[in-house]
Design a protein around this motif. Structure first.
Motif, short mmCIF file in Angstrom:
data_model
loop_
_atom_site.label_atom_id
_atom_site.label_comp_id
_atom_site.label_asym_id
_atom_site.label_seq_id
_atom_site.Cartn_x
_atom_site.Cartn_y
_atom_site.Cartn_z
N GLY A 1 0.87 -1.28 0.01
CA GLY A 1 0.11 0.08 -0.06
C GLY A 1 0.85 1.35 -0.05
O GLY A 1 1.75 1.32 0.25
N LYS A 2 0.21 2.48 -0.31
CA LYS A 2 0.95 3.72 -0.23
C LYS A 2 1.18 4.10 1.20
O LYS A 2 2.02 5.03 1.16
CB LYS A 2 0.04 4.83 -1.05
N ALA A 3 0.68 3.67 2.11
CA ALA A 3 0.76 4.09 3.40
C ALA A 3 0.54 5.65 3.53
O ALA A 3 1.18 6.50 4.23
CB ALA A 3 2.02 3.72 4.10
N PHE A 4 -0.60 6.04 2.84
CA PHE A 4 -0.64 7.81 2.58
C PHE A 4 -0.95 8.21 3.87
O PHE A 4 -0.43 9.39 4.18
CB PHE A 4 -1.84 7.78 1.49
N ARG A 5 -1.87 7.81 4.65
CA ARG A 5 -2.26 8.20 6.13
C ARG A 5 -1.23 8.16 6.98
O ARG A 5 -0.96 9.36 7.52
CB ARG A 5 -3.56 7.44 6.32
N PRO A 6 -0.61 7.13 7.25
CA PRO A 6 0.50 7.14 8.24
C PRO A 6 1.74 8.11 7.72
O PRO A 6 2.16 8.76 8.53
CB PRO A 6 1.14 5.63 8.12
N MET A 7 1.87 8.19 6.41
CA MET A 7 2.96 9.20 6.00
C MET A 7 2.55 10.62 6.26
O MET A 7 3.35 11.55 6.70
CB MET A 7 3.04 9.15 4.53
N ILE A 8 1.31 11.00 6.22
CA ILE A 8 0.95 12.22 6.49
C ILE A 8 1.21 12.61 7.91
O ILE A 8 1.60 13.50 8.40
CB ILE A 8 -0.68 12.59 6.24
N VAL A 9 0.62 11.39 8.87
CA VAL A 9 0.76 11.57 10.49
C VAL A 9 2.04 11.81 10.88
O VAL A 9 2.21 12.63 11.79
CB VAL A 9 0.07 10.25 10.90
#
Length: 409
Positions: free
Chosen positions: A127-135
């Motif tokens: 996955g892109k891990a989009f949300r953890p990256m923003i966090v």
């Protein structure tokens, strides 16, 4: 009938000005990194108890003024005048996201082999891990703003893990509700193991996320992140309903978008800001950034449902229409093709409805106007995060708003 918009400001609320009061978008100047943010005090669509009103036709008129502005020209400046300031969000967040999925799997310790296999199915590291990256980027940006600390606290990284777990659990449940066949380019959990077991797997992931949240030991953080779960449920109920009046219909769509998508990002950003900085103003900045980026992300996702092929999306094209959902491109297109109203009310259930609706959307400027609306939210996100002290992480979060607008899957 006027369309109601809500501005969410934590404990306080204020009236958002009509969208018609916003300045007209202009192409960026030479060497700039992103389109100019709105003027101070300008706002786009938000949600809370207090409301301001304007008509849906006014929205269409505002965005038609942007029709001849090139999105590639507005967003193509992917670097600042100085390359030293440019930060790739994924590269910058990689250190703190190392072993993310392995750590998630440790939270999902279970004796039943089949349940473990189901829970691990989406946590495959692809996955892109989009949300953890923003966090984690928000955590660092807030820490630097507060005391120039460049380290992510263990509790802040836990929030990133919890955010990904809640998101994945919601995907499992969504696929059951939608009877989806594919997700991220592979078969859904419900197609492989059946609906009943998929529901239980989603529940188990949520329970594991709740235990991880409790271990943080901060009641404020628990309150902030449990709000996400409530919003997810309320958003799903909103998606099951519809409105006859076109202005109420658009407000309904945006509220659903916030609750189903943006609330997780907004409240996760707020949580790490609380852990890293005692200033309530910083908490509000983090929340507003996450909210606006989250709504923009979903608006672009709704655009891609009409413009991207199934192989790129990892799920069937026109999936929303097949589910009976009227998203932004459809609602904007309905202004040019009023005959779509009847199709919307019957949720595209008659033979040929999906094909005709898709044709109308592509013939209209619904895709462009939805994209411009997403751009306004990204402008607002940029305006908010720019209030923090300059840092590579802050610059990466600004860069992220452009990536949201330019993504193709």
């Amino acid at each position: 009938m006027a369309l109601r918009w809500w501005w969410r400001c934590g404990a306080s609320s204020r009236r958002a000005p009509a969208l018609g009061s916003l300045p007209r978008l202009r192409p960026p100047g030479p060497g700039c990194r992103s389109p100019p943010p709105p003027a101070p005090g300008a706002a786009v669509c938000h949600f809370t108890q207090r409301s301001s009103t304007f008509s849906f036709p006014k929205i269409c008129n505002i965005f038609r003024r942007f029709h001849h502005t090139s999105m590639s020209h507005l967003c193509s400046c992917s670097k600042t005048a100085s390359d030293e300031k440019y930060q790739d969000p994924f590269q910058l967040g990689r250190k703190d996201l190392k072993n993310l999925y392995e750590d998630i799997k440790k939270e999902l310790l279970v004796s039943t082999a089949e349940l473990k296999e189901m829970c691990d199915y989406y946590f495959d590291g692809k996955g892109k891990a989009f949300r953890p990256m923003i966090v984690v980027l928000m955590a660092r940006a807030c820490n630097i703003h507060h005391n120039n600390s460049r380290e992510v606290q263990a509790s802040q990284r836990s929030v990133a893990i919890i955010a990904e777990m809640i998101h994945t659990a919601s995907l499992v449940h969504d696929d059951v509700i939608d009877d989806a066949n594919s997700r991220r380019g592979k078969m859904t959990v419900n197609q492989i193991w059946g609906e009943r077991k998929a529901v239980l797997a989603g529940d188990f992931i949520l329970s594991a996320a709740s235990l991880a949240l409790a271990r943080i030991g901060n009641t404020t953080i628990i309150s902030v992140l449990t709000q996400v779960i409530e919003d997810l449920v309320r958003g799903e109920f909103l998606q099951l309903g519809s409105k006859e009046n076109e202005n109420e219909r658009f407000a309904h769509y945006l509220e659903k978008t916030f609750k189903k998508t943006a609330s997780l990002i907004a409240n996760s950003c707020k949580a790490v800001s609380i852990l890293g900085c005692p200033d309530p103003k910083v908490h509000e900045i983090a929340y507003q950034y996450g909210k606006n980026v989250g709504i923009a992300f979903q608006l672009i996702d709704d655009v891609l449902d009409f413009t991207s092929c199934a192989n790129r999306l990892g799920k069937p094209a026109a999936a929303d229409l097949k589910l009976g959902l009227a998203t932004g491109p459809v609602l904007f297109a309905c202004r040019q093709f009023p005959e779509m109203n009847a199709m919307i009310m019957r949720r595209f259930s008659k033979p040929g409805d999906v094909e005709r609706a898709r044709k109308y959307v592509l013939q209209s400027d619904g895709v462009q106007q939805t994209t411009y609306l997403a751009q306004r939210y990204c402008h607002e996100a940029t305006r908010e995060i720019s209030k923090l002290r300059p840092s590579p992480e802050r610059e990466a979060l600004i860069q992220l708003t452009e990536m949201v607008l330019m993504r193709d899957k």
